[in-house]
Design a protein around this motif. Sequence first.
Motif, PDB file in Angstrom:
ATOM      1  N   THR A 121      36.059  31.095  50.968  1.00 35.33           N
ATOM      2  CA  THR A 121      36.094  31.562  48.852  1.00 35.33           C
ATOM      3  C   THR A 121      36.800  30.371  48.462  1.00 35.33           C
ATOM      4  N   ASP A 122      37.234  29.932  47.258  1.00 36.62           N
ATOM      5  CA  ASP A 122      38.091  29.248  46.940  1.00 36.62           C
ATOM      6  C   ASP A 122      38.579  29.760  45.769  1.00 36.62           C
ATOM      7  N   PRO A 123      40.229  29.327  47.406  1.00 36.41           N
ATOM      8  CA  PRO A 123      41.197  30.330  46.032  1.00 36.41           C
ATOM      9  C   PRO A 123      41.145  30.150  44.412  1.00 36.41           C
ATOM     10  N   GLU A 124      41.270  28.926  44.146  1.00 36.12           N
ATOM     11  CA  GLU A 124      41.709  29.228  42.325  1.00 36.12           C
ATOM     12  C   GLU A 124      40.656  30.013  42.074  1.00 36.12           C
ATOM     13  N   LYS A 125      39.359  30.696  42.730  1.00 36.66           N
ATOM     14  CA  LYS A 125      38.382  32.016  41.395  1.00 36.66           C
ATOM     15  C   LYS A 125      38.871  33.154  42.343  1.00 36.66           C
ATOM     16  N   THR A 126      40.323  33.353  43.330  1.00 32.80           N
ATOM     17  CA  THR A 126      40.576  34.336  43.352  1.00 32.80           C
ATOM     18  C   THR A 126      41.780  35.079  42.501  1.00 32.80           C
ATOM     19  N   THR A 127      41.829  36.442  42.040  1.00 33.72           N
ATOM     20  CA  THR A 127      42.811  36.589  41.447  1.00 33.72           C
ATOM     21  C   THR A 127      42.901  37.863  41.859  1.00 33.72           C
ATOM     22  N   VAL A 128      44.476  38.183  42.095  1.00 34.93           N
ATOM     23  CA  VAL A 128      44.901  39.605  42.302  1.00 34.93           C
ATOM     24  C   VAL A 128      45.466  40.922  41.457  1.00 34.93           C
ATOM     25  N   ILE A 129      44.934  41.975  41.483  1.00 35.86           N
ATOM     26  CA  ILE A 129      44.788  43.039  40.110  1.00 35.86           C
ATOM     27  C   ILE A 129      46.282  43.444  40.907  1.00 35.86           C
ATOM     28  N   SER A 130      47.298  43.288  40.152  1.00 40.13           N
ATOM     29  CA  SER A 130      48.545  44.567  40.068  1.00 40.13           C
ATOM     30  C   SER A 130      49.043  45.621  39.255  1.00 40.13           C
ATOM     31  N   GLY A 152      34.768  39.020  38.789  1.00 36.75           N
ATOM     32  CA  GLY A 152      33.969  38.600  40.252  1.00 36.75           C
ATOM     33  C   GLY A 152      33.403  39.543  41.326  1.00 36.75           C
ATOM     34  N   VAL A 153      33.892  40.165  42.795  1.00 38.44           N
ATOM     35  CA  VAL A 153      33.616  41.120  43.654  1.00 38.44           C
ATOM     36  C   VAL A 153      34.686  41.137  43.820  1.00 38.44           C
ATOM     37  N   VAL A 154      34.826  41.998  44.539  1.00 41.87           N
ATOM     38  CA  VAL A 154      35.730  43.201  44.765  1.00 41.87           C
ATOM     39  C   VAL A 154      35.452  42.858  46.228  1.00 41.87           C
ATOM     40  N   ALA A 155      37.058  42.108  46.873  1.00 40.42           N
ATOM     41  CA  ALA A 155      36.845  41.575  48.283  1.00 40.42           C
ATOM     42  C   ALA A 155      37.901  42.864  48.832  1.00 40.42           C
ATOM     43  N   GLU A 156      38.991  43.443  48.335  1.00 36.72           N
ATOM     44  CA  GLU A 156      40.175  43.833  48.868  1.00 36.72           C
ATOM     45  C   GLU A 156      40.725  45.428  47.880  1.00 36.72           C
ATOM     46  N   LEU A 157      40.522  46.457  48.275  1.00 33.37           N
ATOM     47  CA  LEU A 157      40.763  47.255  47.451  1.00 33.37           C
ATOM     48  C   LEU A 157      42.307  48.186  48.352  1.00 33.37           C
ATOM     49  N   SER A 158      43.405  47.965  47.497  1.00 32.13           N
ATOM     50  CA  SER A 158      45.096  48.263  48.164  1.00 32.13           C
ATOM     51  C   SER A 158      45.434  49.214  47.772  1.00 32.13           C
ATOM     52  N   GLU A 168      56.409  48.608  40.423  1.00 29.80           N
ATOM     53  CA  GLU A 168      55.725  47.250  39.462  1.00 29.80           C
ATOM     54  C   GLU A 168      55.402  46.631  40.417  1.00 29.80           C
ATOM     55  N   GLY A 169      54.460  45.508  40.182  1.00 28.06           N
ATOM     56  CA  GLY A 169      54.083  44.231  40.690  1.00 28.06           C
ATOM     57  C   GLY A 169      52.993  45.235  41.689  1.00 28.06           C
ATOM     58  N   GLY A 170      53.361  46.079  42.373  1.00 28.88           N
ATOM     59  CA  GLY A 170      52.139  46.403  43.488  1.00 28.88           C
ATOM     60  C   GLY A 170      50.552  46.092  43.758  1.00 28.88           C
ATOM     61  N   ALA A 171      50.012  45.885  44.547  1.00 30.25           N
ATOM     62  CA  ALA A 171      48.633  45.476  44.688  1.00 30.25           C
ATOM     63  C   ALA A 171      47.930  46.444  44.533  1.00 30.25           C
ATOM     64  N   ILE A 172      46.956  46.498  43.279  1.00 31.16           N
ATOM     65  CA  ILE A 172      45.856  46.903  43.147  1.00 31.16           C
ATOM     66  C   ILE A 172      44.723  46.946  43.961  1.00 31.16           C
ATOM     67  N   MET A 173      43.741  45.754  43.397  1.00 33.88           N
ATOM     68  CA  MET A 173      42.475  45.320  44.505  1.00 33.88           C
ATOM     69  C   MET A 173      42.998  43.765  44.244  1.00 33.88           C
ATOM     70  N   ARG A 174      41.745  43.112  45.016  1.00 32.32           N
ATOM     71  CA  ARG A 174      41.478  41.747  45.181  1.00 32.32           C
ATOM     72  C   ARG A 174      40.379  41.171  44.792  1.00 32.32           C
ATOM     73  N   LEU A 175      40.062  40.042  43.757  1.00 31.46           N
ATOM     74  CA  LEU A 175      38.585  39.894  43.190  1.00 31.46           C
ATOM     75  C   LEU A 175      38.753  38.776  43.425  1.00 31.46           C
ATOM     76  N   GLU A 176      37.207  37.989  44.153  1.00 25.85           N
ATOM     77  CA  GLU A 176      36.386  36.886  44.561  1.00 25.85           C
ATOM     78  C   GLU A 176      35.650  36.283  43.216  1.00 25.85           C
ATOM     79  N   GLY A 177      35.990  34.988  43.051  1.00 28.11           N
ATOM     80  CA  GLY A 177      34.289  34.578  42.554  1.00 28.11           C
ATOM     81  C   GLY A 177      33.594  34.073  43.325  1.00 28.11           C
TER      82      GLY A 177
END
Length: 405
Positions: free
Chosen positions: A109-118, A216-222, A231-240
């Motif tokens: 996975t390219d980290p530049e295409k990864t987004t952490v939704i907080s 992206g694709v949901v890679a992780e649900l927190s 505030e700032g707690g992780a919700i999910m991680r999206l990967e492109g």
Amino acid sequence: MERKKFLRNIVLVSLAPAVWLAACKDTGKPAAQAGEQATYTCPMHPQIVQHKPGTCPICGMDLVPFDKNNKDHSLTLDNSQIALANITTMTIGAGDLAGFKQLNGRLATDPEKTTVISSRVPGRVEALYVKETGVSIKKGQALYRIYSEQLASLQQEYLLAVAQVRQFPDDARFAQIEKGARQKLSLYDQSDTDIQRLVQSQKVDPYVTYPAPQGGVVAELSVTEGQYVTEGGAIMRLEGYHQLWVEADLYPAEAVKPGQTVKVIVAGWEQEPQQMTVQFINPALQSGSQLMQLRGTIPNPENRWQPGQQANILLPVKSKNDVLTLPVDAVIRDGKGTHVWIEKSKGKFEPRIVATGMENYDAVEITDGLSAGDKVVVTGAYLLYSEYILKKGADPLAAAAGHQH
């Protein structure tokens, strides 16, 4: 009396050769029959030969009969057999051949295409609109809805600041307070439309629905529904996955530099090699090994490949000009040597021992055994190999060696 005895001896002497020849013919019949006894062999293991039906002691296949007296080293097939076996040929000629060194690699996975939704605000997750991993998300799609008492307090604070500005429009201090309260709402991801709606309705709304900032694709649900988050707690991680990293291990002595162009062969897509520029080489050795790591990126249209999939990196090392080359699949190798099949005339094929030289992932140099202009089988060679064993009961390589000598 003696005359009769003399005549009888003459008759016996004259009949002796005929009786002897008849006896020879009678005794010769079993020998001929013994010579015509059927011989059986295994299609996969021609060294197994016996004079009765049975099974191969190596692979268990049924033995097949063959004519061991057939000395013809060629196979003759009709048009339907050639089409059924997908046998195609090419005329060999001189050309260029580039050599490659293969490195074992993998897609990542390219980290530049990864987004952490907080979470932008502390509160309780009232609704989670995506509840499993592996789901594709589009930009702007609603992801979750949160209840926040802190957001409600900030909204109430802003309504009060707006009321003060309306009552004292010339007071710069109240205008500054209103601007600061609005800034706080913006930091909690309240858009100008949300703030305008709040002013018009004069009603606090502690619920906020957050959209996806990118696809992206949901890679992780927190989190799960009903869970409190800070505030700032992780919700999910999206990967492109529309662009992937290619990583490979190499030794420090292997000559590779950033900016060098290499070929990438993804497992299962050998017919579609990808061009990749080496973007980074880790200057430090991996822990517990003498290996370094190189990295580059390749496009991944329609998400055809997945992270973790095997990939091979081909490094150009040398090249040759004016050499005879064949596709790799045209050359058959076994423990006894290397051979190809040539078409001597229409539908007539025979094995030919060859010597090979430099080789890359799809072509091999022929250094001996062939000449420019020879018509060589490039697809279906292994079927000819099996058919030869089935009909002749012998290894084509041994037959080719005997024929060439």
